[in-house]
Design a protein around this motif. Sequence first.
Motif, short mmCIF file in Angstrom:
data_model
loop_
_atom_site.label_atom_id
_atom_site.label_comp_id
_atom_site.label_asym_id
_atom_site.label_seq_id
_atom_site.Cartn_x
_atom_site.Cartn_y
_atom_site.Cartn_z
N GLU A 1 2.61 3.40 9.23
CA GLU A 1 2.02 2.10 8.97
C GLU A 1 1.74 1.91 7.49
O GLU A 1 1.61 2.88 6.73
CB GLU A 1 0.70 1.94 9.76
N GLY A 2 1.67 0.67 7.08
CA GLY A 2 1.31 0.30 5.73
C GLY A 2 0.74 -1.11 5.73
O GLY A 2 0.67 -1.77 6.79
N THR A 3 0.32 -1.59 4.57
CA THR A 3 -0.22 -2.94 4.49
C THR A 3 0.32 -3.65 3.25
O THR A 3 0.76 -3.03 2.29
CB THR A 3 -1.76 -2.93 4.40
N LEU A 4 0.27 -4.97 3.32
CA LEU A 4 0.54 -5.82 2.18
C LEU A 4 -0.71 -6.65 1.93
O LEU A 4 -1.30 -7.20 2.86
CB LEU A 4 1.71 -6.76 2.46
N THR B 1 -4.89 -9.44 3.98
CA THR B 1 -4.17 -8.20 4.23
C THR B 1 -3.31 -8.35 5.49
O THR B 1 -3.78 -8.84 6.52
CB THR B 1 -5.14 -7.02 4.41
N VAL B 2 -2.07 -7.92 5.37
CA VAL B 2 -1.09 -8.03 6.45
C VAL B 2 -0.64 -6.63 6.85
O VAL B 2 -0.27 -5.82 6.00
CB VAL B 2 0.12 -8.86 6.01
N GLY B 3 -0.69 -6.34 8.15
CA GLY B 3 -0.28 -5.04 8.64
C GLY B 3 1.22 -4.92 8.81
O GLY B 3 1.91 -5.89 9.16
N CYS B 4 1.76 -3.71 8.59
CA CYS B 4 3.19 -3.44 8.73
C CYS B 4 3.38 -2.10 9.44
O CYS B 4 2.65 -1.15 9.19
CB CYS B 4 3.88 -3.37 7.37
N VAL B 5 4.37 -2.04 10.32
CA VAL B 5 4.68 -0.83 11.07
C VAL B 5 6.17 -0.58 10.95
O VAL B 5 6.99 -1.48 11.17
CB VAL B 5 4.30 -0.96 12.56
N SER C 1 0.82 -1.22 0.00
CA SER C 1 0.00 0.00 0.00
C SER C 1 0.85 1.26 0.00
O SER C 1 0.33 2.36 -0.25
CB SER C 1 -0.91 0.01 1.23
N VAL C 2 2.13 1.14 0.29
CA VAL C 2 3.02 2.31 0.37
C VAL C 2 4.31 1.97 -0.36
O VAL C 2 4.72 0.80 -0.42
CB VAL C 2 3.32 2.67 1.85
N PRO C 3 4.99 2.96 -0.90
CA PRO C 3 6.17 2.68 -1.72
C PRO C 3 7.39 2.21 -0.93
O PRO C 3 8.31 1.64 -1.51
CB PRO C 3 6.44 4.03 -2.41
N TRP C 4 7.39 2.44 0.38
CA TRP C 4 8.58 2.07 1.16
C TRP C 4 8.60 0.60 1.60
O TRP C 4 9.57 0.14 2.16
CB TRP C 4 8.76 2.98 2.37
N VAL D 1 12.03 -2.67 4.43
CA VAL D 1 11.64 -1.27 4.31
C VAL D 1 12.76 -0.51 3.60
O VAL D 1 13.94 -0.67 3.95
CB VAL D 1 11.37 -0.65 5.70
N ASP D 2 12.39 0.28 2.60
CA ASP D 2 13.31 1.21 1.95
C ASP D 2 13.32 2.48 2.80
O ASP D 2 12.43 3.32 2.68
CB ASP D 2 12.85 1.49 0.52
N TRP D 3 14.32 2.58 3.67
CA TRP D 3 14.32 3.67 4.65
C TRP D 3 14.53 5.03 4.00
O TRP D 3 14.16 6.06 4.58
CB TRP D 3 15.39 3.41 5.72
#
Length: 993
Positions: A793-796, A806-810, A759-762, A782-784
């Motif tokens: 936060e983001g999701t996969l 859907t998987v959560g990411c922090v 859901s996010v580019p990083w 993560v591309d820091w």
Amino acid sequence: MSVSRRAVLGAGAAAVPVLSAGAAWGAPDAGLRVTDPGAYISFTSGAFSLVGAPVVVSADDHPGVVRVAGDLRDDIARVTGVRPAATLARRAVLVGTIGRSPLIDGLVASGKLDVTGIRGRWETSLQTVVDHPVPGVDQAFVIAGSDPRGTVFGAYDVSYGIGVSPWYWWDDVPPVHRDQVWVRPGRHTQGTPAVRYRGFFLNDENPALGTWAPSYFGPGKAPGYPGGFNADFYAKVFEVLLRLKGNYLWPAVWGRAFAEDDPENHLRAARYGVVMGTSHEAPMMRGIEEWNRHASGGTDPYGGTGEWSYLRNAEAIRAYWRAGIQRMVDQGFEGVVTLGMRGNGDTGLPDGDGIELMREIIAAQRQIIEEVTGRPAAETPQVWTLYKEVQRYWDRGLRAPDDVTVVLTDDNWGNIRRHPSPREPRGHGLYYHFDYVGAGRNYKWVDTANLRNVWDQLHQAHAYGNHGLWVANVGDLKGNELPTEFFLDYAWNPDRLPFDRLAEWERGYARQNFGAEVADETAELLARYGQLQARRKPELLNRRITLSDTGQVVYDDRQTPFSFGHRELERVTAEWQELGRRAARIARRLPAAVQDAWFELVGYEVTATANLYALRAAEFTNLLYAGQGRAAANARADAAEAGLATDLALADRFNSRVADGKWRGFQTQPHIDYGDVDRYGPNAPWQQPEKDNVALPDVLFPAVRRIEVPEAAGLGVSVDPDGGSLTLPPFSPHQTRPQQHLEVFNRGRTPFDYRVEASVPWLVVDRPRGRVAEQVRVEVRVDWSRAPGGRTEGTLTVRGAGESVTVGCVAEQPPARGLRGFVEAGGYVAIDAEHYDRAVGEWRRLDGIGRTGAGMTAWPVTGGWGDSPDSWPRLEYEVSLVSAGEVTAWAYLSPRNPALPTGAGLHYALSFDDEEPQRVDITAGADDGLLNAVWARNTSDNINRTATRHPLAPGVHRLTFWSVDPTVVLQRLILDTGGLTPTYLGPLESRRL
């Protein structure tokens, strides 16, 4: 030093010198060269060639000396191919005891042999070359002993030096052939032993030794007891004991009676020069089985009730004890008499633990000794062993007479319970374990000793002045060769084995048994093996121990102790597989003649344990997968069952192929089915699989699960750590944990295509699309450079087989400025003890003593630093916290007991910055005598975990660990700032800036 003599071999036989009460012993006088074992032997040049020289001994010497001369002839023949004669020639080896051998005494009287520094000492030998010793002899190599055992040890030291392993028979070790064997010039000795009596205890011998020995040597000779061990068996035990410079034996006891199983047993011990004892539960030179065989049905042979109770059957028991001492006198063997009384079957005394009763028992026993021997009790060596509950008598003030050696003990798991007090000068001993049956769980299968830990405990015993009698429980002996040899080597000369020479000792052990070409690699392998094994006994690989919400210890015998999180189970399994591969690579380089010895001493234990870890990983992964409905579950069940088949095949190789079947029946110790209550009853949580006291073959426990896998594909997603959450552990640029991942798995048999969308580019995945047959692991990073600062936060989204998950990411990216030391990431900081920033006071780094690395301990171990923190040694660590709140600081320490002479706990303290140190007793709640659940958790996990709590703000802090008491060994410090998840070993060490 005065030496008294008493006849120990019967009428007309030679007497063995026994140190008189109160005598002291130590290093030889100046002028002698104290050498490492066999260091005076050369294979290139020297002052005397052993090849072709006869080995001559006087028939008037002790029978053990006459016998060892024959062994030396055999050993020289093994190495050179030339068997020495037994009569004098121009060049000869002369073997004899000062004061017993006309050969040696003649040399001394003529001034040819200088025995200064040898004569009158305890078990001390001299090796030297003498020119023109007697008419007709041009040159002699003289092996002289201060007493018969000194001579025996001197001869066996030559055998060791020329390359004959002490384990040549027990492990089929062939020596390297030598065309030249020389003795270097000079006067050589191995010194006088630091510990007077040094030996081992054959114990817990069923099924392995108990199956093999009667089959190989023939049955015991007591009618109705064919499982007894006869004198031919014990002859091999005595020989290896003496080759290891031990002098003392507790014989096997479970269902066996040394004196009855072969009337020759005691006489054989006397002829070899071995001192006999009996275990902590067997007083007055009588094995407990001697009572059990003849006391039943309310009667005993002494007119009593048959009860093993001093309160209710004292007269009969005293008569039974009297017969034991009378037998020692009549048969003339040398013995150390065990005093006191415990319950039948290694239990507490059924009469209670009253001090007055035990005082009465010991007094009665000493009276019997005096009446039977006709001498003061002090002239007969005696021990009182403070095993398990017996130490309570000591703690409550009961003292044995000063001439009695008080044997202190470990807790059965290699951690000493009590050290001598300098305020009570007397003889002390040590009873130590490399094998155990009892609380926590049996460990009997393979060697699990970490020599670094053994060294620490033996060093403590030595430092506190414990030098009277050391005995190790070695189980079957075979399988515990390395720790047994180290134990006896250390007891002989602790000063020769400081911590920094352990690797050198391991290289010597490897060289002696497998040759110089592989010595370095083998030594490294053995050190790594010891560290990995000591993490957890292999018998405990299906037990997880946790604490309930109320603080109660909870056992689960259907779980792995290792976590799926942090890939811990994968990592420890991979470490064992690599160790197995290293062992196989070494084995491939060895000549065929050494393969049996390698398999017996190294190959089996490494390969079989590596296989067991793979088996357990497959088994518990199967159970996890079956619960998730994964198509891969059944393949893991297959792998676990294949592991069991491999385990059985390795045992069969040991039993049927090694040494042409010499060890048939030995490798029969179960080690997998522990905890299987339904199969073998309520003792299953601790006792080996057995029914009616007969060991059962292993099966998989817990049993694997097979599931029905449908034809149609089905999407499943499992998220690190264990599939129970759909949120990945938080990401940090400072993390050191294994990379976060998810597993895309199939619930059916039909493969499907998948893709992962961020859901996010990083958020970056290494395998964003592909095809799933059974499962695919997808690592997430993560591309820091693209991630925002702070917490975000983001999701996969995983799609496949017509479904999506859907998987959560922090991601947590703290400001980089100002960070120093160990940096918090993922809600914790993990620190290995040796990576401190500042040490105050004297500390020692003990590499390899920890479950994952080194340990740090304040020095010396006898130190006393008072009650003020200003005087406590301390280690300081710099840490950077990125979150605010209460921090729980976990200290991971070696699971020590309150062994200091005060017995008042064992303490460390911990503080942050300038706060008052919080003092912690690591032994609180644990009972090393009753072996309660708290103690069992510490020893089973081989770690002591305690915590302090501290309110802290974000920023850089100084964490200080204080050693309030000596003998504390710090392995790790783990700071939980709110994100620490349970693992067995703790997370990998944090990043240090």
